[in-house]
Design a protein around this motif. Structure first.
Motif, PDB file in Angstrom:
ATOM      1  N   SER A   1       0.826  -1.194   0.000  1.00 13.76           N
ATOM      2  CA  SER A   1       0.000   0.000   0.000  1.00 13.76           C
ATOM      3  C   SER A   1       0.868   1.255   0.000  1.00 13.76           C
ATOM      4  CB  SER A   1      -0.899   0.013   1.243  1.00 13.76           C
ATOM      5  OG  SER A   1      -1.572   1.246   1.367  1.00 13.76           O
ATOM      6  N   ALA A   2       0.383   2.264  -0.694  1.00 14.96           N
ATOM      7  CA  ALA A   2       1.071   3.556  -0.708  1.00 14.96           C
ATOM      8  C   ALA A   2       0.612   4.448   0.439  1.00 14.96           C
ATOM      9  CB  ALA A   2       0.826   4.261  -2.038  1.00 14.96           C
ATOM     10  N   GLU A   3      -0.374   3.995   1.218  1.00  8.41           N
ATOM     11  CA  GLU A   3      -0.913   4.807   2.298  1.00  8.41           C
ATOM     12  C   GLU A   3       0.019   4.844   3.500  1.00  8.41           C
ATOM     13  OE1 GLU A   3      -4.825   3.743   3.497  1.00  8.41           O
ATOM     14  OE2 GLU A   3      -5.644   3.781   1.464  1.00  8.41           O
ATOM     15  N   ASN A   4      -0.036   5.948   4.231  1.00  9.98           N
ATOM     16  CA  ASN A   4       0.666   6.041   5.517  1.00  9.98           C
ATOM     17  C   ASN A   4      -0.034   5.115   6.511  1.00  9.98           C
ATOM     18  OD1 ASN A   4       1.138   7.144   8.322  1.00  9.98           O
ATOM     19  ND2 ASN A   4       2.497   8.490   7.167  1.00  9.98           N
ATOM     20  N   PRO A   5       0.708   4.327   7.289  1.00  8.53           N
ATOM     21  CA  PRO A   5       0.051   3.370   8.193  1.00  8.53           C
ATOM     22  C   PRO A   5      -0.666   4.016   9.369  1.00  8.53           C
ATOM     23  CG  PRO A   5       2.410   3.422   8.604  1.00  8.53           C
ATOM     24  CD  PRO A   5       2.172   4.250   7.361  1.00  8.53           C
ATOM     25  N   GLY A   6      -0.385   5.286   9.660  1.00  8.26           N
ATOM     26  CA  GLY A   6      -1.000   5.947  10.804  1.00  8.26           C
ATOM     27  C   GLY A   6      -0.111   5.896  12.030  1.00  8.26           C
ATOM     28  N   LYS A   7      -0.576   6.525  13.103  1.00  7.48           N
ATOM     29  CA  LYS A   7       0.223   6.628  14.325  1.00  7.48           C
ATOM     30  C   LYS A   7      -0.065   5.470  15.275  1.00  7.48           C
ATOM     31  CE  LYS A   7       0.546  11.675  14.218  1.00  7.48           C
ATOM     32  NZ  LYS A   7       0.259  12.946  14.957  1.00  7.48           N
TER      33      LYS A   7
END
Length: 555
Positions: free
Chosen positions: A253-259
């Motif tokens: 995935s190209a998405e940021n995984p989050g905090k």
């Protein structure tokens, strides 16, 4: 005129039959075909209630008959009641010499997951073939005379009628309508629960919601070997190493995984628990899917190139030279990130998701057996395996049940969290016990801050011992629905559900849920008002293990 007269008479007859059927209100209606659905139906019938089991599935047993034969037992001494009876019935099946067609019983060994596969002293067997489990479920239902409708799908839009806080009837897509006094949603997805307007959650809660540590996004946590941190060197995610403009290879995935610690609406990965055989007379070569695309497995090639050789670590042996094969490693049968919309999706969309998972996993098997980029020694060993020819015979030897590890989870009268499992908080009013490690598979695969591939979401937190499961976790809030029990999509946080979600526990809770329904009917009470002491007495009488004080020990 005669034709008209006959038509009127037939119409009156059909109308009267319909009215007669409508006036016949069943005590307990169970929606689902899972292992928990079967034990709920059996228990309800044992308690003298009229029961109808409505299964969207053709095959009964869910994952227990769908390939998960390497049972996640945890501590077997807390598995009692009908759940234990299921494993005793499996044991009885394997006492027949005819059950050992492809190997001698003496050659099987006795290795299980945390417990011997065969416990001769207590006459239980925890490891089994899919078709044996299905035989047990089918015979059980027939033996108890349970009225069963297979392949009947709830009309999730308008098929649930609720009056004054109670479900009065449900209708399936085929037009069949069923009136009942008590209802049990024993599906993995919680479809009846949701359609009735019960509160639920999908995804991971933030740690702050229930004051937990292991919920939410888990970046930087590496509990098992299902990540890239364990490899000899990091893996480049781009088509051209070091060149982000070239694009990502498949399954990243190209998405940021989050905090870390924050919540999201993503769920742990699904897969099929494939049943393989290495007996030359009972194996089918892995088929090439029609839409096979070898580029989908480029990441696995890079993992092999980095020295990974654990391909066969989860070929768990079940009787007759077969396996229950599960996900293992940073890239395997878990189709990470491809199921997020499954819990709430339409039936049509779910079928698309299931098909995508099937194509991915079948393609992976074909790739391993045939692609020249797979290390030769691994490929030669893999080519000794194939799909078991005598399993799932009506589905080209492929499991009929995808592993729905997590979907909707009810928000009920009591929410089980990791705090109860880790004994940081007490659990009120036990209706059964669990004991398996808090376990979640990976949720997402992304590019980390160093520009390398990483997985996130896999956790394994050991428990201090078995834990109680609260009565309030299988019933909705009082202000929502008063005649529904939910023993599978239970009220639990993501972390707590990671342990509760084991098949023996679903069978335990199915039995306890049916007991709640039956006793509530007898006493004329809402399920939230049933006195716990009355429920406890019945559960203990029927062999349920509620605390460690009444656990089942060897003689």
């Amino acid at each position: 005129m005669l034709v008209k007269f006959v038509g009127v008479i037939v119409g009156i007859f059909l109308c009267s039959c319909s009215l007669a059927q409508k006036d016949e209100v069943t005590d307990i209606i169970i929606y689902g075909g899972t292992s928990g659905a079967v034990t709920a139906a059996v228990q309800a019938k044992k308690m003298g209630k009229t029961v109808i089991m409505i299964s969207p599935d053709i095959h009964l047993g869910g994952l227990s008959s769908g390939g998960l034969g390497w049972t996640d037992t945890g501590k077997k001494e807390v598995i009692g009641g009908l759940a234990r009876e299921f494993y005793q019935r499996v044991y009885d099946k394997y006492q027949n010499p005819g059950a050992w067609k492809w190997e001698r019983k003496a050659d099987f060994g006795n290795q299980g997951q945390g417990t011997p596969a065969i416990d001769g002293e207590l006459r239980t067997m925890w490891i089994f073939e899919p078709h044996i489990a299905e035989e047990v479920f089918d015979e059980w239902v027939e033996e108890m005379g349970i009225k069963l409708y297979r392949d009947e799908w709830l009309d999730r839009k308008t098929g649930v009628t609720v009056e004054d806080g109670k479900i009065t009837s449900i209708r399936t897509l085929s037009g069949k309508e069923f009136e009942g006094k008590m209802f049990i949603d024993a599906t993995y997805e919680g479809d009846l629960m949701a359609a009735a307007g019960v509160s639920y959650h999908v995804g991971r809660e933030a740690n702050s919601v229930y004051n937990e540590e292991w919920n939410g996004i888990q970046t930087g946590v590496y509990h098992h070997g299902h990540h890239f941190q364990a490899l000899e060197r990091p893996i480049a995610p781009y088509l051209i190493a070091g060149d982000p403009s070239s694009g990502l290879i498949a399954k990243i995935s190209a998405e940021n995984p989050g905090k870390k610690g924050e919540g999201d609406h993503k769920i742990q990965a699904y897969c099929f628990r494939t049943c393989m055989s290495n007996h030359p007379d009972n194996m089918v070569p892995f088929p090439r899917p029609d839409n096979y695309d070898s580029t989908q497995y480029e990441l696995l090639v890079r993992i092999f190139d980095a020295g990974w050789k654990e391909l066969f670590n989860k070929f768990d042996m079940i009787p007759n030279r077969k396996t229950d094969t599960n996900n293992h490693g940073p890239f395997s049968s878990d189709n990470i990130g491809m199921n997020y919309d499954y819990p709430e999706a339409s039936y049509e969309r779910r079928q698309e998701i299931i098909k995508e998972h099937e194509d991915y996993q079948k393609g992976l098997l074909y790739f391993l057996a045939n692609d020249a980029r797979v290390p030769r020694e691994l490929q030669e060993e893999f080519q000794r395996w194939g799909l078991a020819n005598d399993e799932f015979t009506d589905n080209a030897n492929w499991p009929h049940q995808i592993y729905v590890r997590e979907a909707r989870r009810m928000i009920g009268e009591f929410v089980m969290t990791e705090n109860e499992l880790l004994r940081k908080k007490p659990t009120p009013n036990s209706v059964g016990m669990g004991s398996y490690t808090i376990d979640s598979h990976n949720v997402q695969r992304y590019v980390d801050e160093s520009g390398h591939v990483q997985n996130e979401g896999d956790i394994g937190v050991h428990l201090p011992g078995p834990y109680k499961i609260a009565y309030g976790s299988i019933i909705p809030k009082m202000e929502e629905i008063n005649n529904l029990i939910v023993p599978v999509a239970v009220s639990a946080s993501h972390t707590a559900f990671g342990s509760i979600r084991m098949e023996p526990v679903f069978m335990i809770l199915g039995q306890s849920g049916a007991t709640v329904a039956a006793l509530s009917l007898e006493k004329g009470l809402d399920v939230q008002d049933l006195p716990y002491e009355a429920l406890k007495a019945q559960l203990l009488e029927d062999g349920q293990v509620l605390t460690m004080d009444n656990r089942i020990l060897s003689d």
